[in-house]
Design an enzyme around this catalytic site. Sequence first.
Site, short mmCIF file in Angstrom:
data_model
loop_
_atom_site.label_atom_id
_atom_site.label_comp_id
_atom_site.label_asym_id
_atom_site.label_seq_id
_atom_site.Cartn_x
_atom_site.Cartn_y
_atom_site.Cartn_z
N HIS A 69 -2.12 10.40 6.51
CA HIS A 69 -1.98 9.29 7.47
C HIS A 69 -1.35 9.77 8.79
O HIS A 69 -1.72 9.32 9.87
CB HIS A 69 -1.14 8.18 6.83
CG HIS A 69 -0.85 7.00 7.69
ND1 HIS A 69 -1.79 6.37 8.47
CD2 HIS A 69 0.31 6.31 7.90
CE1 HIS A 69 -1.23 5.35 9.11
NE2 HIS A 69 0.04 5.31 8.79
N HIS A 106 0.83 -1.21 0.00
CA HIS A 106 0.00 0.00 0.00
C HIS A 106 0.85 1.25 0.00
O HIS A 106 2.04 1.21 0.32
CB HIS A 106 -0.93 0.01 1.22
CG HIS A 106 -0.20 0.22 2.52
ND1 HIS A 106 0.42 -0.80 3.20
CD2 HIS A 106 0.02 1.34 3.24
CE1 HIS A 106 0.99 -0.31 4.29
NE2 HIS A 106 0.77 0.99 4.35
N1 LIG Z 1 2.42 3.54 9.85
C1 LIG Z 1 1.88 2.26 9.46
C2 LIG Z 1 0.53 1.98 10.04
C3 LIG Z 1 0.29 2.40 11.43
O1 LIG Z 1 1.08 3.07 12.06
C4 LIG Z 1 -0.97 1.93 12.03
C5 LIG Z 1 -1.91 1.31 11.22
C6 LIG Z 1 -3.09 0.88 11.76
C7 LIG Z 1 -3.37 1.04 13.09
C8 LIG Z 1 -2.43 1.67 13.90
C9 LIG Z 1 -1.24 2.13 13.36
N2 LIG Z 1 -0.32 2.78 14.14
C10 LIG Z 1 -0.58 2.99 15.49
O2 LIG Z 1 0.20 3.55 16.19
C11 LIG Z 1 1.69 2.28 7.99
O3 LIG Z 1 2.01 3.27 7.38
O4 LIG Z 1 1.20 1.33 7.41
ZN LIG Z 2 3.64 4.02 6.70
ZN LIG Z 3 0.97 2.54 5.62
#
Ligand SMILES: N[C@@H](CC(=O)c1ccccc1NC=O)C(=O)O
Ligand SMILES: [Zn+2]
Ligand SMILES: [Zn+2]
Length: 207
Positions: A56, A50
């Site tokens: 995000h 992804h």
């Molecule tokens: N940074 C990760 C995802 C991530 O941090 C995350 C994804 C789903 C639920 C919680 C997450 N991080 C929580 O601290 C990513 O980019 O995929």
């Molecule tokens: Zn990430």
């Molecule tokens: Zn991600």
Amino acid sequence: MWIDVSQRLDNNIAVWPGDTPFSYEVDVSKEESGSVNIGKLTLSTHTGTHIDAPFHFDNEGKKVIDLDINLYIGSAVVVHLPNRQLIQKEELEKLNLDNVTRLLIRTDAWQNRTVYPEEIPTLESEAIEYLASIGVLLIGFDLPSVDHMESKTLPNHHKLASSGIHILEGLVLDDIPYGHYQLIALPLPLVEGDGSPVRALLKKEKK
Ligand SMILES: N[C@@H](CC(=O)c1ccccc1NC=O)C(=O)O
Ligand SMILES: [Zn+2]
Ligand SMILES: [Zn+2]
């Protein structure tokens, strides 16, 4: 020949600890509808292979629809950097990355894909500055994140974004040797998206 470097999406795919499990089900069957099967997906935007949009990790950041699709199609270089905890600037300087705008780093650090790894290699901050200085616009990893798994502040996500480098995560590069390729890894046109699953493909270039 195009090679699929995406994780397959089935109901057993590993997700980020605590995140929404992936689910595909036939919501309405052909028997029920009288004409067609209709599937229903439930998934996190960070499932499998992804991209991350800046939204995000930054409320003011760009959403998926705002990202230039040209980032995700075109020439890319795959480098192989196994058995490292920190990927350093000195190491990247030794590689020939002239004119590289899309850099895919194969670390081999996520071996058992049925679970999320506890520890993953990361880029040091100077390495991010170096990649930005040579004109890299997209970085991809065979890892679930560009920061340590336990990080809450996500320094590399922020530093990459402020350096103009976009993020592709969860590639499957197990069988991909160092070299020049064409990449396709297009996100869905998610208007509010903070990320999107992609179908990532590579094709070897003849140089
Ligand atoms: N940074 C990760 C995802 C991530 O941090 C995350 C994804 C789903 C639920 C919680 C997450 N991080 C929580 O601290 C990513 O980019 O995929
Ligand atoms: Zn990430
Ligand atoms: Zn991600």
